[in-house]
Design a protein around this motif. Structure first.
Motif, mmCIF file in Angstrom:
data_model
loop_
_atom_site.group_PDB
_atom_site.id
_atom_site.type_symbol
_atom_site.label_atom_id
_atom_site.label_comp_id
_atom_site.label_asym_id
_atom_site.label_seq_id
_atom_site.Cartn_x
_atom_site.Cartn_y
_atom_site.Cartn_z
ATOM 1 N N GLU A 1 0.749 -1.136 -0.040
ATOM 2 C CA GLU A 1 -0.070 0.050 0.016
ATOM 3 C C GLU A 1 1.038 1.104 -0.110
ATOM 4 O OE1 GLU A 1 -3.436 2.049 2.740
ATOM 5 O OE2 GLU A 1 -2.929 0.109 3.225
ATOM 6 N N SER A 2 2.019 1.238 0.940
ATOM 7 C CA SER A 2 2.528 2.459 0.760
ATOM 8 C C SER A 2 3.489 2.548 -0.449
ATOM 9 C CB SER A 2 3.735 2.230 2.050
ATOM 10 O OG SER A 2 4.646 1.160 1.918
ATOM 11 N N SER A 3 4.088 1.526 -1.022
ATOM 12 C CA SER A 3 4.764 1.733 -2.577
ATOM 13 C C SER A 3 3.651 2.290 -3.383
ATOM 14 C CB SER A 3 5.118 0.265 -2.844
ATOM 15 O OG SER A 3 6.223 -0.122 -1.990
ATOM 16 N N LEU A 4 2.469 1.971 -3.408
ATOM 17 C CA LEU A 4 1.431 2.290 -4.457
ATOM 18 C C LEU A 4 1.272 3.805 -4.420
ATOM 19 C CD1 LEU A 4 -0.498 1.836 -6.817
ATOM 20 C CD2 LEU A 4 -2.129 1.201 -5.493
ATOM 21 N N ALA A 5 0.925 4.201 -2.949
ATOM 22 C CA ALA A 5 0.775 5.594 -2.422
ATOM 23 C C ALA A 5 1.737 6.412 -3.044
ATOM 24 C CB ALA A 5 0.558 5.586 -1.138
ATOM 25 N N ARG A 6 3.094 5.915 -2.912
ATOM 26 C CA ARG A 6 4.447 6.667 -3.289
ATOM 27 C C ARG A 6 4.255 6.927 -4.817
ATOM 28 N NH1 ARG A 6 6.832 3.999 0.917
ATOM 29 N NH2 ARG A 6 7.685 2.499 -0.383
ATOM 30 N N ARG B 1 4.121 10.431 -6.833
ATOM 31 C CA ARG B 1 5.252 10.835 -7.551
ATOM 32 C C ARG B 1 4.650 10.814 -9.114
ATOM 33 N NH1 ARG B 1 8.351 6.176 -7.150
ATOM 34 N NH2 ARG B 1 7.886 5.606 -9.403
ATOM 35 N N GLU B 2 3.969 9.918 -9.770
ATOM 36 C CA GLU B 2 3.813 10.198 -11.053
ATOM 37 C C GLU B 2 2.417 11.118 -11.508
ATOM 38 O OE1 GLU B 2 4.993 8.329 -13.658
ATOM 39 O OE2 GLU B 2 6.648 7.690 -12.332
ATOM 40 N N THR B 3 1.643 11.524 -10.610
ATOM 41 C CA THR B 3 0.739 12.371 -10.947
ATOM 42 C C THR B 3 0.623 13.606 -10.215
ATOM 43 O OG1 THR B 3 -0.822 11.453 -9.264
ATOM 44 C CG2 THR B 3 -0.829 10.237 -11.227
ATOM 45 N N GLY B 4 1.463 13.595 -8.974
ATOM 46 C CA GLY B 4 1.292 14.789 -8.057
ATOM 47 C C GLY B 4 0.010 15.001 -7.120
ATOM 48 N N LEU B 5 -0.747 13.625 -6.964
ATOM 49 C CA LEU B 5 -1.852 13.766 -6.452
ATOM 50 C C LEU B 5 -1.886 12.395 -5.587
ATOM 51 C CD1 LEU B 5 -4.575 14.427 -9.295
ATOM 52 C CD2 LEU B 5 -3.412 16.151 -7.434
#
Length: 273
Positions: A188-193, A197-201
């Motif tokens: 979950e933490s990796s996906l959140a980061r 990082r990729e969208t700014g949101l």
């Protein structure tokens, strides 16, 4: 045939016209028709007088509700998806003819600019591409329009593309970020980061932005607030209206009413080109 372009000259590419700015009208007769991906040498303004349009570009979606526009710099690959019975204008502008950004952006369209676009489209039928005072006024007015935040960033990262496609197909999907992380084999933490990082949101803000774009598309096509609320999976109409008002500053009915009246202040987020 979902799209019918009213070009002033049959079978002529707008890129071949020497005028600094030309405008053509688009009539849409089918729902959710998408043109093939393409690009123009000239920059292109997509303006919705009625109905709505979504513009897909390689790194995102841009929403064009009534009386708003999306600017696509020359060379930008894109497709357009229009709602049924939309009234749309494309304004093609020579590179360097106006002080416009080198990136895609959404913007309000003032009542004056709206009338200039319509007049230029009508004039093109008569003047056969000759540069006119209308075009000069349009090119002077366009750079003054306020920027709007009607953009959903889409990353080329395969796992995020997969999530974005699933949410676009089923906007009512309420899976948590933990459930999505399990589906794409990340913590979950990796996906959140990754999303940040990729969208700014954040994931929640990213999904909300998708909901706003879908909501504006459907409301512009004539759907009721109740229908849109249900399509997006909200537990109540009140919850949907609260989200919409918090994000865009006004409830849906007031927001669309202000747009239809040509109000440049219809959006909570703004700026200048």
């Amino acid at each position: 045939m979902g799209f019918q372009l009213r070009y002033p000259w049959p079978d002529l590419d707008p890129d071949d016209v020497a005028a600094a700015a030309i405008a053509v009208r688009l009539d849409v007769t089918e729902n959710k028709v998408e043109a093939a991906e393409h690009a123009h040498r000239k920059g292109q303004l997509v303006f919705a007088l009625g109905g709505g349009v979504m513009c897909r570009v390689p790194n995102g979606l841009w929403m064009v509700p009534p009386h708003c526009g999306v600017w696509l710099p020359g060379g930008t690959r894109h497709t357009n998806i229009a709602t049924a019975n939309a009234r749309i204008f494309f304004v093609f502008i020579e590179p360097g003819a106006a002080d416009l950004p080198d990136r895609c952006c959404a913007l309000s369209i003032s009542p004056l600019l709206r009338e200039l676009i319509i007049a230029l489209s009508d004039r093109m039928q008569q003047d056969h591409g000759t540069e006119t005072l209308v075009a000069q006024l349009l090119l002077s007015e366009l750079p003054r329009m306020p920027l709007q935040q009607l953009h959903l960033p889409i990353s080329p990262e395969p796992r995020l593309r997969r999530i974005a496609a699933a949410l676009a197909d089923d906007p009512a999907d309420r899976r948590t970020i933990a459930e999505w992380a399990e589906r794409v084999a990340l913590s979950e933490s990796s996906l959140a980061r990754l999303i940040l990082r990729e969208t700014g949101l954040t994931f929640g803000r990213w999904r909300q932005q998708l909901h706003l774009i879908v909501a504006l598309r459907e409301l512009s096509a004539g759907a009721s607030v109740q229908q849109v609320s249900s399509e997006l999976g909200y537990e109540s109409v009140t919850a949907f209206i609260t989200m919409f008002k918090k994000a865009l500053g006004k409830p849906p009915a007031k927001y669309l009413s202000d747009i239809m009246q040509g109000s440049g202040s219809a959006f909570a987020a703004g700026g200048r080109i």
